[in-house]
Design an enzyme around this catalytic site. Sequence first.
Site, PDB file in Angstrom:
ATOM      1  N   ASP A   1       9.974  -5.526   8.806  1.00  0.00           N
ATOM      2  CA  ASP A   1       8.860  -5.195   9.786  1.00  0.00           C
ATOM      3  C   ASP A   1       8.745  -6.602  10.540  1.00  0.00           C
ATOM      4  O   ASP A   1       9.587  -7.413  10.399  1.00  0.00           O
ATOM      5  CB  ASP A   1       7.574  -4.570   9.323  1.00  0.00           C
ATOM      6  CG  ASP A   1       6.793  -4.017  10.213  1.00  0.00           C
ATOM      7  OD1 ASP A   1       6.856  -2.934  10.370  1.00  0.00           O
ATOM      8  OD2 ASP A   1       5.924  -4.505  10.786  1.00  0.00           O
TER       9      ASP A   1
ATOM     10  N   ALA B   1       4.736   3.923   3.014  1.00  0.00           N
ATOM     11  CA  ALA B   1       4.048   2.916   2.320  1.00  0.00           C
ATOM     12  C   ALA B   1       4.043   1.597   3.636  1.00  0.00           C
ATOM     13  O   ALA B   1       4.700   1.749   4.339  1.00  0.00           O
ATOM     14  CB  ALA B   1       4.590   2.469   1.149  1.00  0.00           C
ATOM     15  N   LYS B   2       3.338   0.430   3.152  1.00  0.00           N
ATOM     16  CA  LYS B   2       3.653  -0.761   3.964  1.00  0.00           C
ATOM     17  C   LYS B   2       3.227  -1.636   2.929  1.00  0.00           C
ATOM     18  O   LYS B   2       2.411  -1.674   2.308  1.00  0.00           O
ATOM     19  CB  LYS B   2       2.845  -0.494   5.241  1.00  0.00           C
ATOM     20  CG  LYS B   2       3.155  -1.375   6.203  1.00  0.00           C
ATOM     21  CD  LYS B   2       4.655  -0.809   7.070  1.00  0.00           C
ATOM     22  CE  LYS B   2       4.709  -1.327   8.249  1.00  0.00           C
ATOM     23  NZ  LYS B   2       5.691  -0.335   9.080  1.00  0.00           N
ATOM     24  N   GLY B   3       3.680  -2.998   3.354  1.00  0.00           N
ATOM     25  CA  GLY B   3       3.304  -4.376   2.586  1.00  0.00           C
ATOM     26  C   GLY B   3       3.510  -5.355   3.400  1.00  0.00           C
ATOM     27  O   GLY B   3       3.829  -5.308   4.497  1.00  0.00           O
TER      28      GLY B   3
ATOM     29  N   ILE C   1       0.839  -1.257  -0.196  1.00  0.00           N
ATOM     30  CA  ILE C   1      -0.046   0.231  -0.028  1.00  0.00           C
ATOM     31  C   ILE C   1       0.755   1.385   0.111  1.00  0.00           C
ATOM     32  O   ILE C   1       1.783   1.449   0.934  1.00  0.00           O
ATOM     33  CB  ILE C   1      -0.858   0.114   1.091  1.00  0.00           C
ATOM     34  CG1 ILE C   1      -1.622  -1.429   1.462  1.00  0.00           C
ATOM     35  CG2 ILE C   1      -1.790   1.270   1.369  1.00  0.00           C
ATOM     36  CD1 ILE C   1      -2.410  -1.612   0.289  1.00  0.00           C
TER      37      ILE C   1
END
Length: 423
Positions: free
Chosen positions: A149, A108-110, A63
């Site tokens: 993460d 962002a992050k995934g 995202i």
Amino acid sequence: MSTLESQRSLQEAAVAQFQRAADLIGVPDPLREILSKPKNEIIVNFPVKLDDGTTKVFTGYRIQHNNIRGAFKGGIRFHPSVDLDEVRALAAWMTFKSALVDVPFGGAKGGITMNPKVYSPEESERIVRRFTHALGSNIGPSHDIPAPDVGTNSQTMDWMMDTFANTSSPSTRQTLKGVVTGKSVSVGGSVGREEATGRGVLYSLRHWCGENDVSLEGLKISVQGFGNVGGHFSRLAAKEGCLIVAVADHAATLHNGNGIDVEALYQWVKENGSVADFEGADKVDTEDLFSADADIFVPAALENQITSARAEELSVRAVFEAANGPTTPAAELVLADRNIDVIPDILANSGGVVVSYFEWLQNKSGWAWSAEDVDSRLRKVLWAAHDQVVERKADLGCSRREAAYAVALSRLTEVYRRRGVFP
Ligand code: GLU
């Protein structure tokens, strides 16, 4: 957890957080709308061959929340609870975190919805490489830069970088190391990146101690989570004379009022995978972590861990949010009522993205910094952000979280004001 607390969408909670600060400083409506939604949402379904010969299809997310201040930036999470709502919230928090500490990145992050512990190293490598391949040109060193993460680490990043480089044109390969940060030092990572988030929490604590005229020596701390963030933070804090009196992970909760031997616990977890059965502390109930006699509580695990009921149990002076989103909105009100200071996630855990920025700069320049350089620059960046938050809190008469968002939003608003909206 009360129904209200557990049913609330994490993304809605993230939007409500920045809206409160936006009200305080008068952010224009169109900008609020832009920041309420991610810019791009990439969902990939990709097959991977497992060791037993079967094939499993995984769902992965990336995202991209905002990139007005620089390339999209944020971690990749492998955990069974990963879903679109969670990744959307985590991506938004990255935009505000990068803006608050003034690194030239967006957010962002995934992640992949999976339990990384059940796969062999060979399966993990195939999952990571196939996910990276599926993301394709949606990531890149000047476009979107993943990092570790929950459930991922430097090995994950090394495989991502290697896959990205090997599927790019040979003449550009050597310029692509910065496609991810948090790599191993031998493949282009930065010294100090692995412990950077934990070290940043410690620098935040030192700043708070200075503000409140409190000594680090003998400060009693409870920590939830003993992974990359909680583990390194506990080790560094113990070295400074703090007493880590309670520690919890997915398997057990430990208590020792005289301070746990954190180095011994760290070695134990390395060998045994969890804090369970460690002999230097008493095994207690999960909820005892929150009622333990301590000065500081450090949630360093997942979201929504501090519920209103647990907030009533805490008797600490301050909560340092080493995890992203650990406090529910209802719990935040309880903590404020009880005069417990909250050092918000986008500030307390920003050491990771700050040293990610240092790694990215080192990759661009081909020059490796020393550990002293990394640490002293990290402290400078974090303390500058803390000073700005303290000042803004006094000006606006608001909470530290609102002040942190106000600082971040001011930076974002200024860029939108100057750049305008295309076309
Ligand atoms: N995953 C970390 C965070 O939540 C680090 C992100 C990064 O370094 O890009 O802040």
